[in-house]
Scaffold this active site. Structure first.
Site, PDB file in Angstrom:
ATOM      1  N   HIS A 339       0.809  -1.296   0.161  1.00 12.24           N
ATOM      2  CA  HIS A 339      -0.036  -0.021  -0.077  1.00 12.24           C
ATOM      3  C   HIS A 339       0.663   1.424   0.080  1.00 12.24           C
ATOM      4  O   HIS A 339       0.680   2.298  -0.684  1.00 12.24           O
ATOM      5  CB  HIS A 339      -0.799   0.228   1.230  1.00 12.24           C
ATOM      6  CG  HIS A 339      -1.803  -1.223   1.184  1.00 12.24           C
ATOM      7  ND1 HIS A 339      -2.322  -1.714   0.154  1.00 12.24           N
ATOM      8  CD2 HIS A 339      -2.713  -1.734   2.378  1.00 12.24           C
ATOM      9  CE1 HIS A 339      -3.346  -2.727   0.480  1.00 12.24           C
ATOM     10  NE2 HIS A 339      -3.440  -2.742   1.825  1.00 12.24           N
ATOM     11  N   ARG A 445       1.579  13.449   3.769  1.00  9.37           N
ATOM     12  CA  ARG A 445       2.026  14.792   4.363  1.00  9.37           C
ATOM     13  C   ARG A 445       3.398  15.273   3.575  1.00  9.37           C
ATOM     14  O   ARG A 445       4.194  14.445   3.774  1.00  9.37           O
ATOM     15  CB  ARG A 445       2.021  14.712   5.577  1.00  9.37           C
ATOM     16  CG  ARG A 445       1.086  14.462   6.666  1.00  9.37           C
ATOM     17  CD  ARG A 445       1.051  14.359   7.890  1.00  9.37           C
ATOM     18  NE  ARG A 445       0.723  15.737   8.349  1.00  9.37           N
ATOM     19  CZ  ARG A 445      -0.582  16.161   9.138  1.00  9.37           C
ATOM     20  NH1 ARG A 445      -1.573  15.297   9.140  1.00  9.37           N
ATOM     21  NH2 ARG A 445      -0.741  17.100   9.566  1.00  9.37           N
ATOM     22  N   GLN A 476      -8.034   8.454   4.035  1.00 16.44           N
ATOM     23  CA  GLN A 476      -9.247   7.938   4.528  1.00 16.44           C
ATOM     24  C   GLN A 476      -8.975   7.970   6.104  1.00 16.44           C
ATOM     25  O   GLN A 476      -7.929   8.359   6.487  1.00 16.44           O
ATOM     26  CB  GLN A 476      -9.497   6.327   4.435  1.00 16.44           C
ATOM     27  CG  GLN A 476      -8.403   5.710   4.894  1.00 16.44           C
ATOM     28  CD  GLN A 476      -8.914   4.240   4.728  1.00 16.44           C
ATOM     29  OE1 GLN A 476      -9.486   3.686   3.747  1.00 16.44           O
ATOM     30  NE2 GLN A 476      -8.413   3.252   5.276  1.00 16.44           N
TER      31      GLN A 476
END
Length: 590
Positions: A339, A445, A476
């Protein structure tokens, strides 16, 4: 540019409202819609590819009937408008010479499992609900459990929801969808059982051009058995056959290469769709749009202006119920190697030549091959322990009965990665993933460098990080994109404040964001591989993590314990401080 289409009276979740999209007359090609020459090239290349009908049984065979996407591309060649998930996808595709229609048969292997019940069947229903599936389609569940068609339909119906606009015809749509769902019980390694499945599929296909999609919602140790049996006994003879494979794709470089080699005994690479559902999430797919279609960001996307990039994944619950499975893989294999690394590659890649799947995946592979393999000094691992809060006692990881006592499997990891190329040299990419933490979130970020010679630095005191701009992409929950800027507080004095320029999706867009599985299933049906992982991409990803994983296991390094519901082990803060970085998600502002 989108214009309303009189042929599409109802909105489609993949176009808000349902629209046809025109190609831009000028400007960069990296947009939602491709220039005419790109559409024409993709149609031409697809035709050329489909003419190669080799000896492999389960290959992309000659398909005389154009798919909905090909029809749209051909329409663009003739000066028309491309459609996305429009009513044209429901129109019968008839071959001008044979007069045959085409159909899509979707087989969910492992239909009785949680993934199938909670994600795959609901996603297929959502696509049907929105008119995104072809007119002729059939769905089969396949598993070892004995079950009748009616029992499958009852099981599936419990997980279906009409959450999109709460339309009044929800019940009718459910009934129509369930009528297309059937079940076949069989062993995963039995060619005879798959031959019986093939017989049932042919009955429903009724002489049409058959296109078949197999979704392997099963443990990885039986992938090859299923592919072998499906290849020999249930592949399409006159259309395409594709297979969606769920992670994990092995445990390290060696096991991953073995799995790929075994799958390719029965499949070609372009038939294998390795799914990572995070690539189907709205904010992840929006990454390249944000960067390549906004002039304000692209010039800043380099080491010259970006100080560090943080990729953060946290869950506020433990492994309850999945401890046995999780202990075989751990947080690094489960989250980081796939991921977060996929998001990193999309974030850092150079501008691709086009939106074509191969062009995008080529750039992602370049990023992964430019990174140095992780070493033990580059990572901190942790494992949650029992903790009592508010009178409630939360269990430790090793309290799970399915987890071996004394397990050293990490439930938390923080790592520092570097990309050795001209754009990103020296910029730390910090990953953090963990379970049983204080909050649930997944975000990117981007912390920018300090303003040189900042005239207002006295207003921030010694904490220069307060004066740093930060771009946050919250994947999310509660999807959002916001940019932290410095701003003067109204009044006669000179006081500065840090404010957010905020794009909050729920406030800006009334439509519900589609589930990642919906987008990925639709792409697999249409043959779009952009959001799926190629074999060389997988090899490059494992090459980064395999030395680290072997080092952790061979040296039996014990993870640092952290309380359930905390912010994670202290070592993660020291790792960030080593590179003069402060984790952005731990600040009071977030």
């Amino acid at each position: 540019m989108a214009v309303s289409c009189p042929k599409c009276p109802s909105p489609c979740r993949f176009g808000v409202p349902r629209t046809h999209r025109t190609t831009p007359s000028s400007g960069p090609s990296f947009l939602f819609s491709l220039p005419k020459r790109e559409w024409a090239k993709r149609v031409s290349s697809r035709r050329d590819k489909n003419q190669n009908f080799g000896p492999i049984c389960m290959q992309e065979a000659v398909t005389p009937v154009p798919t909905a996407k090909e029809s749209a591309l051909k329409n663009v060649e003739n000066g028309g408008l491309p459609t996305v998930c429009s009513d044209e996808s429901r129109i019968k595709a008839v071959n001008s010479t044979s007069g045959k229609e085409s159909t899509v048969s979707i087989t969910v292997v492992g239909a009785s499992g949680d993934l199938a019940k909670k994600k795959i069947f609901p996603a297929l229903f959502a696509l049907f609900y929105e008119g995104c599936l072809p007119e002729h389609f059939t769905i089969f569940g396949y598993a070892r459990s004995k079950m009748a068609d009616a029992e499958l339909r009852t099981m599936v119906s419990k997980t279906l929801t009409c959450r999109i606009d709460k339309r009044e015809n929800c019940k009718d749509k459910m009934e129509q969808f369930l009528e297309r769902c059937f079940y076949h019980s069989g062993q995963y390694d039995s060619e005879g059982d798959f031959a019986q499945l093939d017989k049932k599929l042919r009955e429903h296909e009724a002489g049409r051009i058959s296109n078949r999609l197999f979704y392997l919602s099963i443990p990885p140790n039986i992938f090859v058995d299923v592919v072998k049996c499906a290849s020999k006994s249930a592949s399409s003879l006159n259309g395409w056959t594709r297979v969606i494979v769920e992670k994990p794709f092995g445990r390290d470089s060696e096991s991953s290469a073995t799995l790929t080699r075994n799958l390719k005994q029965y499949l070609k690479e372009d038939q294998i769709f390795r799914i990572d559902h995070y690539l189907g999430k709205e904010l992840v797919e929006n990454l390249s749009v944000l960067r390549f279609s906004n002039l304000v960001f692209e010039p800043l996307w380099s080491r010259q202006y970006i100080r560090n990039v943080q990729l953060i994944f946290s869950e506020d619950f433990g492994t309850e119920g999945r401890g046995g499975y999780f202990d075989n893989y751990g947080i690094i294999r489960d989250i980081m190697q796939n991921h977060l690394l996929q998001i990193l590659a999309l974030f850092a890649m150079e501008t691709p030549v086009s939106l074509d799947a191969e062009d995008i995946r080529n750039e992602k592979v370049k990023v992964l091959r430019s990174m140095k393999p992780l070493q033990l000094d580059d990572i901190v691992i942790g494992q949650y322990k029992s903790h009592t809060k508010g009178g409630i006692t939360y269990p430790a990881y090793t309290d799970d009965k399915t987890v071996p006592k004394g397990s050293l499997t990490p439930t938390f990891a923080a790592a520092a990665l570097f990309i050795n190329n001209a754009r990103w040299d020296g910029v730390p990419f910090l990953m953090k993933a963990g379970k049983a933490l204080h909050t649930q979130r997944a975000e990117i970020r981007v912390q920018f460098r300090h303003v040189p010679g900042n005239l207002y630095k006295r207003s921030f005191g010694t904490d220069l990080d307060r004066a740093t701009n930060e771009l946050v992409i919250r994947v999310q929950p509660d999807e959002a994109i916001y940019l932290k800027i410095n701003n003067k507080i109204p009044g006669l004095g000179m006081r500065l404040d840090r404010s957010n320029l905020n794009l909050h999706y729920a406030a800006r867009y009334s439509k519900e964001i589609p589930d990642a599985y919906e987008r990925l299933l639709l792409d697999a049906i249409e043959g779009e591989r952009r959001l799926f992982i190629r074999s060389d991409e997988l090899d490059a990803a494992w090459a980064l993590f395999t030395p680290l994983l072997k080092g952790l296991e061979e040296k039996k390094i014990a993870p640092e314990l952290y309380p359930y519901g905390s912010r994670g082990p202290v070592g993660a803060h020291y790792l960030a401080a080593k590179y003069n970085v402060r984790w952005g998600d731990l600040s009071a502002e977030h």
